[in-house]
Motif scaffolding. Structure first.
Motif, short mmCIF file in Angstrom:
data_model
loop_
_atom_site.label_atom_id
_atom_site.label_comp_id
_atom_site.label_asym_id
_atom_site.label_seq_id
_atom_site.Cartn_x
_atom_site.Cartn_y
_atom_site.Cartn_z
N TYR A 183 -19.40 -8.65 -19.89
CA TYR A 183 -18.65 -9.86 -20.42
C TYR A 183 -17.16 -9.67 -19.82
N ILE B 35 -16.42 -6.06 -21.39
CA ILE B 35 -17.41 -5.23 -22.28
C ILE B 35 -18.45 -5.16 -21.48
N ALA C 235 -22.27 -4.66 -22.35
CA ALA C 235 -22.85 -4.99 -23.14
C ALA C 235 -24.42 -4.07 -22.80
N PRO D 291 -28.14 -0.11 -32.81
CA PRO D 291 -26.84 0.07 -33.53
C PRO D 291 -26.28 -1.38 -33.47
N SER D 292 -25.40 -1.64 -34.63
CA SER D 292 -24.67 -3.11 -34.72
C SER D 292 -23.89 -3.06 -33.38
N GLY D 293 -23.76 -4.45 -32.92
CA GLY D 293 -22.93 -4.84 -31.76
C GLY D 293 -23.56 -4.26 -30.19
N CYS D 294 -24.62 -3.61 -30.11
CA CYS D 294 -25.16 -2.77 -29.07
C CYS D 294 -25.47 -4.00 -27.92
N GLY D 295 -25.73 -5.17 -28.35
CA GLY D 295 -26.19 -6.18 -27.52
C GLY D 295 -27.52 -6.60 -27.61
N LYS D 296 -28.18 -6.73 -28.98
CA LYS D 296 -29.46 -7.11 -29.16
C LYS D 296 -29.49 -8.77 -28.73
N THR D 297 -28.29 -9.53 -29.25
CA THR D 297 -28.34 -10.90 -28.91
C THR D 297 -28.12 -11.26 -27.66
N THR D 298 -27.42 -10.24 -26.68
CA THR D 298 -27.20 -10.66 -25.59
C THR D 298 -28.53 -10.19 -24.76
N GLU E 289 -33.20 -12.13 -35.64
CA GLU E 289 -32.80 -11.71 -36.77
C GLU E 289 -33.36 -12.94 -37.62
N HIS F 126 -32.29 -5.92 -37.84
CA HIS F 126 -31.53 -4.88 -38.07
C HIS F 126 -32.15 -4.07 -38.89
N ARG G 233 -23.47 0.80 -27.31
CA ARG G 233 -23.01 0.41 -25.60
C ARG G 233 -22.28 1.57 -24.79
N1 LIG Z 1 -19.63 -14.29 -25.02
C1 LIG Z 1 -19.26 -13.29 -25.13
N2 LIG Z 1 -17.98 -12.75 -24.69
C2 LIG Z 1 -17.31 -11.46 -24.80
N3 LIG Z 1 -17.95 -10.57 -25.42
C3 LIG Z 1 -19.28 -10.75 -26.04
C4 LIG Z 1 -19.77 -12.09 -25.86
N4 LIG Z 1 -21.09 -12.16 -26.54
C5 LIG Z 1 -21.05 -10.68 -27.05
N5 LIG Z 1 -19.88 -10.13 -26.78
C6 LIG Z 1 -19.82 -8.69 -27.13
O1 LIG Z 1 -21.00 -7.95 -26.35
C7 LIG Z 1 -21.28 -6.92 -27.52
C8 LIG Z 1 -22.70 -7.18 -27.63
O2 LIG Z 1 -22.93 -8.39 -28.50
P1 LIG Z 1 -24.19 -8.61 -29.20
O3 LIG Z 1 -23.80 -9.98 -30.03
O4 LIG Z 1 -25.25 -9.08 -28.20
O5 LIG Z 1 -24.60 -7.57 -29.89
P2 LIG Z 1 -25.85 -7.62 -31.21
O6 LIG Z 1 -26.36 -6.09 -31.07
O7 LIG Z 1 -26.58 -8.64 -31.37
O8 LIG Z 1 -24.71 -7.52 -32.41
P3 LIG Z 1 -25.11 -7.33 -33.94
O9 LIG Z 1 -25.71 -6.25 -34.29
O10 LIG Z 1 -23.67 -7.72 -34.71
O11 LIG Z 1 -26.25 -8.65 -34.27
C9 LIG Z 1 -20.38 -7.04 -28.53
O12 LIG Z 1 -19.44 -6.01 -28.37
C10 LIG Z 1 -19.89 -8.34 -28.37
O13 LIG Z 1 -18.32 -8.55 -29.08
#
Ligand SMILES: Nc1ncnc2c1ncn2[C@@H]1O[C@H](COP(=O)(O)OP(=O)(O)OP(=O)(O)O)[C@@H](O)[C@H]1O
Length: 267
Positions: free
Chosen positions: A11, A18, A20, A39-46, A159, A192, A210
């Motif tokens: 991103y 970042i 991801a 782990p939290s914020g590792c990019g699962k939703t991405t 989730e 999670h 990440r």
């Molecule tokens: N549109 C975006 N622009 C910039 N950074 C982003 C964007 N979407 C996600 N990120 C960053 O990318 C990283 C991964 O985000 P993501 O939401 O995919 O993680 P996650 O594993 O689903 O998070 P969580 O555990 O909180 O559900 C995070 O650092 C987030 O801040």
């Protein structure tokens, strides 16, 4: 049916960029139930957004049935955690389920498809209710029915049960396993909850911190018949959840001294 090849997603650009996802590679077979934990914020939703074609990878690719995904593919449906935001409060349950089918399915097939999917999730007698008349768990069932009615080959779930109480969550886990079998749909499920991942899945993909790659893919050999009490009581279940917990804790130095058996594990 789904191949993730060297998937990388950044991103932004420059010093604030970042990274991801960093070269994720794994595949999901037809009819499989695969969970993603990390782990939290590792990019699962991405990752789910890349799988569904909602965003493009920076490099690498996702292939579904031989075709590179370049936008939302036919045959794929998504279920998110925020069911309250995904249902239209002014539409009755059956109309909510029918909404995405209009124009995509011959008119005369819409009614039967809606009824079949609502019955499959146990809401046959709530078809004419409004979403706000239903509990949170029932609303999430509507969201699941809406995804199923479309007859998807693959269901991506982000989730989906994070906002409901433990009892409802257990019911929804069993329901999802049931419809997985009944509809023969392939499921990719982000959670999670390590116990949940082990309980529902055929395989669990464990991600690193990440910039994220695949830490390990754990096969869940617990048979196809699972029970919330009996299965979770088995040594095999305990061993698998401890293994996944250790993999995740090995990524986080702050937690390496905590017993994975101490509590239901969330990451
Ligand atoms: N549109 C975006 N622009 C910039 N950074 C982003 C964007 N979407 C996600 N990120 C960053 O990318 C990283 C991964 O985000 P993501 O939401 O995919 O993680 P996650 O594993 O689903 O998070 P969580 O555990 O909180 O559900 C995070 O650092 C987030 O801040």
């Amino acid at each position: 049916m789904l191949e993730v090849q060297s998937l990388t997603k950044n991103y932004g650009r420059g010093p604030d960029a970042i990274q991801a996802l960093n070269g994720l590679t794994f595949s999901v077979n037809h009819g499989e139930f695969v969970s993603i934990v990390g782990p939290s914020g590792c990019g699962k939703t991405t990752l789910l957004k890349c799988l569904s074609g909602l965003i493009s990878p920076s490099s690498g690719k996702v292939i579904m049935n031989g075709d590179v995904i370049q936008g939302p593919p036919a045959g794929m449906a998504l279920v998110f955690q925020e069911y309250t935001r995904s249902l239209m409060p002014w539409l009755r349950v059956d109309d909510n389920v029918a909404l995405p089918l209009r124009g995509k399915m011959p008119k005369e097939q819409v009614g039967p498809a809606v009824e079949k999917s609502l019955r499959a999730v146990g809401l046959g007698s709530f078809m004419r209710s409004y979403p706000w008349e239903l509990s949170g768990g029932m609303q999430q069932r509507v969201a699941l029915a809406r995804a199923l009615a479309y007859g998807p080959e693959i269901l991506l779930m982000d989730e989906p049960f994070a906002s409901v109480d433990a009892q409802t969550r257990a019911e929804l886990e069993d329901l999802t396993r049931e419809v997985h079998r009944e509809y023969g749909v392939t499921i990719v499920f982000v959670t999670h909850d390590i116990d949940e991942a082990v309980y529902v899945s055929d395989r669990v993909v464990v991600l690193t911190n990440r910039p994220t790659s695949v830490r390990e893919i754990v096969g869940i050999d617990l048979g196809s018949e699972r029970d919330q009490v009996d299965t979770r009581e088995t040594g095999d279940f305990a061993h698998l959840r401890a293994h996944v917990a250790r993999l995740l804790m090995s990524l986080d130095p702050a937690k390496t001294h905590t017993s994975p058996e101490a509590s239901r594990s969330e990451v």
